[in-house]
Write an enzyme that holds these catalytic residues in place. Structure first.
Site, PDB file in Angstrom:
ATOM      1  N   GLU A 366      16.390 -40.631 -40.142  1.00  0.00           N
ATOM      2  CA  GLU A 366      17.180 -39.752 -39.267  1.00  0.00           C
ATOM      3  C   GLU A 366      16.412 -38.471 -38.976  1.00  0.00           C
ATOM      4  O   GLU A 366      15.936 -37.805 -39.907  1.00  0.00           O
ATOM      5  CB  GLU A 366      18.505 -39.383 -39.928  1.00  0.00           C
ATOM      6  CG  GLU A 366      19.459 -40.546 -40.109  1.00  0.00           C
ATOM      7  CD  GLU A 366      20.781 -40.120 -40.747  1.00  0.00           C
ATOM      8  OE1 GLU A 366      21.759 -40.859 -40.576  1.00  0.00           O
ATOM      9  OE2 GLU A 366      20.831 -39.065 -41.411  1.00  0.00           O
ATOM     10  N   CYS A 367      16.296 -38.124 -37.723  1.00  0.00           N
ATOM     11  CA  CYS A 367      15.705 -36.869 -37.258  1.00  0.00           C
ATOM     12  C   CYS A 367      14.315 -36.668 -37.876  1.00  0.00           C
ATOM     13  O   CYS A 367      13.370 -37.333 -37.470  1.00  0.00           O
ATOM     14  CB  CYS A 367      16.649 -35.705 -37.550  1.00  0.00           C
ATOM     15  SG  CYS A 367      16.345 -34.266 -36.494  1.00  0.00           S
ATOM     16  N   GLY A 368      14.152 -35.797 -38.866  1.00  0.00           N
ATOM     17  CA  GLY A 368      12.846 -35.637 -39.484  1.00  0.00           C
ATOM     18  C   GLY A 368      12.335 -36.923 -40.085  1.00  0.00           C
ATOM     19  O   GLY A 368      11.122 -37.211 -40.060  1.00  0.00           O
ATOM     20  N   SER A 474      16.421 -42.645 -35.661  1.00  0.00           N
ATOM     21  CA  SER A 474      17.291 -42.022 -34.664  1.00  0.00           C
ATOM     22  C   SER A 474      17.294 -40.518 -34.870  1.00  0.00           C
ATOM     23  O   SER A 474      17.037 -40.025 -35.978  1.00  0.00           O
ATOM     24  CB  SER A 474      18.714 -42.580 -34.813  1.00  0.00           C
ATOM     25  OG  SER A 474      19.652 -41.791 -34.127  1.00  0.00           O
TER      26      SER A 474
END
Length: 506
Positions: A366-368, A474
């Site tokens: 997720e993200c990072g 994502s």
């Protein structure tokens, strides 16, 4: 787990930057200085403030959110949602043999700010948890106008009802003359609302907390230069702490027969940032956790354990490989761009991840964590080669690429057929906040999107994320209790992969 909620309060501000974080930290530390056992939480999707709150309280802190915990709901809940109650009960369960005397929740943004319609606001959360509000007003440059501001907040009645107020605390006040003026101006509104003037936090003495593009600089970087005990003494010197405790019906241990004040020992779990959970025998799920990947919700390991998994932790910065026998790996968000050189240099970890992906171990970022799974990150004019499990590249910008609440359903073909409900029944809620963008909007051949996304107002935002084989990433940060059905499905995917019964690929 059955835990009665102790007394508590929610510290809210009139706006972002009003001083509520300093007020919440000072309040928690002042309460601990009286020997009280305190638990802390943060309203909304904020990973950084919870680390500060955990350090101040000496116990892990959690995120509480009335909108994200209720996927599929179009109206604000009027009673405590089941998922929100689970997080609160985990937070307030006895730790190291001690139950909390009270709890403090720090609001986010302004008191009434949240998703369209008021969902996710600190005011909604206070009403759901029956917590009175200590309202922090930034009174810089104000005299009688502070009364109009206070009166508006105290009288405002949003749809579904407003919170009740414990008191008003003036932040960044001037000298004695300014405080006298404010005291007289605020008296009528406070009297009408039936709450107290809790005090004045003078701007000349207020500590400053450094910030970065996603909020405060992380606690691990800031706490070495922040004297929390001094902050607690400063707060106690400028706040009517005794009056607030009387209103809450809480007495310090020194006032109780046979009780002794706390000696200042920190709870063992505070540094971990993870709420306690019962260890289970089940599929091992490796969770990346270090300075580069610290944006993991405190209750996610407990939720995975509830669903039959065994969470284990590892460091992509320091370890040579993930823990052995993991059925799946999860990479949360964080600041990988600050550690990109070290992440790229850990060749052993990157090789181990590529081998696990080739074997069909499900990997989710997720993200990072999504960035880490990509082929390349460009930041500050430099390019860093990363895991390469997803054939993508991204560039870190100086402006937010996306910000806000999100609701999503999984795209077909990702999660195992028959093991979970239809994709439409797997709604998830979370948030998106990042400064990086993919260098190409189109997904490469052999990849497919993960989610079909809507924003907090219900407006479609289209497909999001990327998967190749059983590796997926994502920009969305999923709120655990708003994504319980998804995590159940993802664990089913991990079990199937472990037995070599692989679902279809893109």
């Amino acid at each position: 787990m059955s835990v009665a909620f102790p007394p508590g309060l929610l510290v809210a501000g009139n706006a972002s930057g009003a001083g509520k974080t300093v007020a919440a930290l000072g309040l928690i530390r002042a309460l601990r200085g009286l020997g009280l056992e305190v638990r802390a939480a943060k309203s909304g999707p904020d990973f950084i403030d919870t680390a500060f709150l955990a350090a101040a309280s000496g116990a892990p802190a959690a995120n509480l959110d009335g909108w994200m915990c209720s996927p599929g709901r179009t109206r604000q809940p009027r009673s405590l949602p089941r998922g929100l109650g689970r997080v609160a009960r985990r937070l307030l369960a006895p730790q190291a043999g001690r139950a909390p005397d009270l709890w403090v929740v720090e609001g986010s943004m302004g008191l009434y700010d949240g998703a369209p319609g008021g969902g996710g606001s600190a005011a909604q959360l206070a009403a759901l948890l029956n917590l009175p509000v200590l309202l922090v007003l930034d009174v810089r440059g104000m005299g009688q106008s502070a009364a109009a501001l206070a009166e508006g907040f105290l009288r405002h009645a949003p749809r579904g009802g407003g919170p009740r107020f414990l008191g008003v605390l003036c932040a960044r006040s001037g000298g004695d003359t300014h405080e006298t003026l404010l005291r007289r101006a605020l008296a009528p509104a406070l009297r009408e609302a039936g709450c107290r003037l809790a005090g004045f936090l003078p701007r000349a003495e207020a500590p400053r907390l450094a910030s970065r593009h996603l909020g405060l600089v992380e606690a691990r970087e800031t706490l070495a230069g922040l004297d929390l005990d001094a902050l607690g003494r400063w707060f106690a010197a400028h706040c009517d702490l005794a009056g607030l405790l009387r209103d809450l019906g809480v007495s310090p241990p020194a006032a109780r027969p046979g009780a002794a004040p706390d000696t200042g020992g920190e709870a063992a779990g505070a540094a971990s940032g993870i709420l306690p959970f019962r260890r289970r025998r089940g599929p091992r799920i490796g969770i990346a956790r270090d300075a580069a990947f610290s944006f993991c919700y405190a209750d996610l390991p407990a939720l995975l354990a509830d669903l039959g998994a065994e969470p284990v932790f590892f460091s992509p910065l320091a370890d040579a490989a993930p823990p052995r026998d993991c059925a799946g790996l999860y990479f949360p968000g964080g600041y990988p761009e600050l550690h990109a050189e070290a992440l790229a240099a850990n060749a052993s970890m990157l090789a181990a991840l590529r081998a696990l992906a080739a074997r069909g171990v499900p990997i989710y970022g997720e993200c990072g964590g999504y960035i880490y799974l990509m082929r390349e990150l460009e930041a500050d004019g430099r390019r860093h080669a990363l895991a390469g499990l997803l054939p993508l590249a991204c560039r870190l910008g100086d402006r937010a690429a996306a910000l806000g609440y999100r609701e999503a359903t999984p795209e077909p073909g990702w999660l195992p057929d028959g093991a979970v409900p239809a994709p439409a029944a797997l709604r998830v809620r979370g948030h998106e906040f990042h400064y990086a963008r993919r260098t190409s909007a189109a997904l490469p051949e052999g990849c497919a999107p993960l989610w079909r996304v809507r924003d907090g107002a219900g407006q479609a935002r289209g497909p999001e994320g990327c998967r190749r084989g059983l590796t997926a990433g994502s920009w969305l940060h999923l709120y655990p209790e708003g994504s319980r059905a998804f995590w159940k499905a993802w664990l089913a995917l991990a079990r199937m992969a472990a037995t070599k019964a692989r679902p279809c690929h893109p």
